[in-house]
Design a protein around this motif. Sequence first.
Motif, PDB file in Angstrom:
ATOM      1  N   PRO A  47      -6.591   0.672   0.621  1.00 42.44           N
ATOM      2  CA  PRO A  47      -6.193   2.044   1.137  1.00 42.44           C
ATOM      3  C   PRO A  47      -6.177   2.316   2.426  1.00 42.44           C
ATOM      4  O   PRO A  47      -7.041   1.797   3.243  1.00 42.44           O
ATOM      5  CB  PRO A  47      -7.176   2.987   0.241  1.00 42.44           C
ATOM      6  N   PHE A 105       0.908  -1.194   0.124  1.00 45.47           N
ATOM      7  CA  PHE A 105      -0.083  -0.179   0.134  1.00 45.47           C
ATOM      8  C   PHE A 105       0.975   1.282   0.187  1.00 45.47           C
ATOM      9  O   PHE A 105       0.303   2.294  -0.592  1.00 45.47           O
ATOM     10  CB  PHE A 105      -1.016  -0.019   1.406  1.00 45.47           C
ATOM     11  N   VAL A 128      -5.525  -4.066  -3.043  1.00 47.74           N
ATOM     12  CA  VAL A 128      -4.619  -3.584  -2.007  1.00 47.74           C
ATOM     13  C   VAL A 128      -5.536  -2.582  -1.146  1.00 47.74           C
ATOM     14  O   VAL A 128      -6.248  -1.779  -1.670  1.00 47.74           O
ATOM     15  CB  VAL A 128      -3.370  -2.822  -2.536  1.00 47.74           C
ATOM     16  N   THR A 173      -3.580   7.210   1.875  1.00 47.96           N
ATOM     17  CA  THR A 173      -4.017   7.198   0.625  1.00 47.96           C
ATOM     18  C   THR A 173      -5.187   8.043   0.382  1.00 47.96           C
ATOM     19  O   THR A 173      -5.283   9.077  -0.625  1.00 47.96           O
ATOM     20  CB  THR A 173      -4.723   5.761   0.464  1.00 47.96           C
ATOM     21  N   THR A 214       0.306   4.228  -2.564  1.00 44.72           N
ATOM     22  CA  THR A 214       0.032   5.540  -1.955  1.00 44.72           C
ATOM     23  C   THR A 214       1.234   6.800  -2.222  1.00 44.72           C
ATOM     24  O   THR A 214       0.984   7.897  -2.641  1.00 44.72           O
ATOM     25  CB  THR A 214       0.015   5.305  -0.202  1.00 44.72           C
ATOM     26  N   MET A 254      -5.449   0.191  -7.573  1.00 47.92           N
ATOM     27  CA  MET A 254      -5.061  -0.447  -6.365  1.00 47.92           C
ATOM     28  C   MET A 254      -6.244  -1.234  -5.808  1.00 47.92           C
ATOM     29  O   MET A 254      -5.976  -2.233  -5.288  1.00 47.92           O
ATOM     30  CB  MET A 254      -4.803   0.790  -5.275  1.00 47.92           C
TER      31      MET A 254
END
Length: 633
Positions: free
Chosen positions: A162, A129, A160, A166, A133, A155
């Motif tokens: 957030p 992540f 994945v 993010t 990000t 994403m």
Amino acid sequence: MRKSTGFAIKSFFFLSYHTSSCILPIPSSSLLHEFTQFCYQRNLPRAMEAMDAMHKHGIWADSITYSELIKCCWARGAVEQGKRVHKHLFSSGHQPKTFLINVLMSMYVKFNMLDDARALFDQMPERNFVSWTTMISAYANAKLNDKALEFLISMLREGVKPNMFTYSSVLRACDGLANLRQLHANIIKSGLDSDIYVRSALIDIYSKWDQSENALRVFNEMATEDLVVWNSIIAGFAQNSDGDEALNLFKRMKRARFLADQATLTSVLRACTGLALLELGRQVHVHVFKYDQDLILNNALLDMYCKCGSLEDANTVFTRMMVKDVISWSTMIAGLAQNGYSREALRLFESMKASGTKPNHITILGVLFACSHAGLLEAGWYYFRSMKKLFGVDPGREHYSCMIDLLGRAGKLNDAVELINEIECGPDAVTWRTLLGACRVHRNVDLAIYAAKQILRLYPQDAGTYILLSNIYANTQRWDDVTQIRRTMNDMGIRKEPGCSWVEVNKQIHAFILGDNSHPQLDEINKQLNQLIHKLKGVGYVPDTNFVLQDLEGEEQREHSLQYHSEKLALVFGLMSLPKEQTIRIRKNLRICGDCHLFAKLVAKMEHRIIVIRDPIRYHHFRDGVCSCGDYW
DNA sequence: AGACCGCGAC
């Protein structure tokens, strides 16, 4: 030259390792040890030398140490060294850990080398992540909103999750309400809405999308109070020109025992600027001393003084600023021009160029505005035609509008129309309003009607333009057209906004609204107003009834209606309440009418007062019977 | 890996 010296030192260093290792081989652990020490000491040159030595021996250090080295590179802006570390890490088929690639990516992001960061991202066998990000926040910061959102979607698609980092980044890249609602829903679902960074980002973006109510809702849900979250909501209202609410929230913040910082004060100043609250602005200035050379805060202060019509104060601040950027100069140039000091504005522009600060499109706009204001036709044309060549700025709509204003002032309406046809992306409402203003001054009825119709085509709800059009028809006895306009306005439910003027007396704001009799001293004000009008008529004042809506019969009644224009009441109240040497400063919600303008000029002369009236468009400094606008507005 | 603040023509 420098490069070769560096190389010599490096080889020498390596040689010393090499020779000594011939006699007594240095164990790789000691090389590593030195490297590690240099990295943690942030000794970049020695660390790089050690790294090169390790490279020759095929030795690698641990990820944490490398990440220290990379951080050292970005802290010093050492791009070349950073690239060398990158190369070293991937040499001989080595595959650094995900964590380390993330650090490298951040380094490129800090260096503004997004393509390099992206290349790394694409090569990663595994992305966590943080990897996602990092890219999302990089794109958001670079205002590549589409890319940021696109990455968020990928994403999510890759499963994945957030986190708050993010979301706080991607919110900044959000450029549609639908997107925003969707994101907000996701944030609530994941329980991340309590994070203060996410909260402030939400408030910020709702404010940017003119959704103050939603911003306030997010703000009010705050469980643990935080200064930045307060700052976000105050800024939101200040930027949406709701200065009153911004100031209310500021008071609430102080009651909650939060201390204002630079960001708070900047927004409070902006609120003062919008409301033309000079005295409150001055009080804020006292708190600014603590952040003496804060550029952003000083720029806001500068703007506040300019927009409140106090050029003396603005000048003092400007002179005291040790560091000035393009915004400081542009603010001052436009401020001078708007307050009637065009030649000073142009002189300042010369100083700006001499100082080496590069003008941007806003600076040029101020310069053109100064030319327009001073009637400098040739200088205006010169700057306009050479702005691309001299400053690398393509003329935009706003620059065209300034030129149209300039031509309009000079009475060159045909040239103005010709220029409108030249605008690449086409004219907008401001362009037509500028032309309309010129038509009004030079009494070109047909062109005025045409321009007004263009505005209404773009903004069918624009009450001011209907009124203007109706007045033009009335003045040319086109009564059928007047009736038609009235009917349209009725059908569409468009009402004329009541005129309102504000004047600051003893740190209190006094509002005068047309048709509102609530001011406690209204009787006295009216009495004094009558006396003043009588006195002025004695020296030749004739009320200009051209600006009166034509539903009133008879000259006397029309005169009477002029008398209650809010700026006249505010002006008389200012005369009554302020000491003679103090400037009377009035802010208006609608543009000043010809009669009030004439009235203010005469009052300034007869009573020896300086009067500043700021309407939504222009600044009027009345002194000695003349106005800084040169009677063109 | 992160948030809040400054300039524009009518």
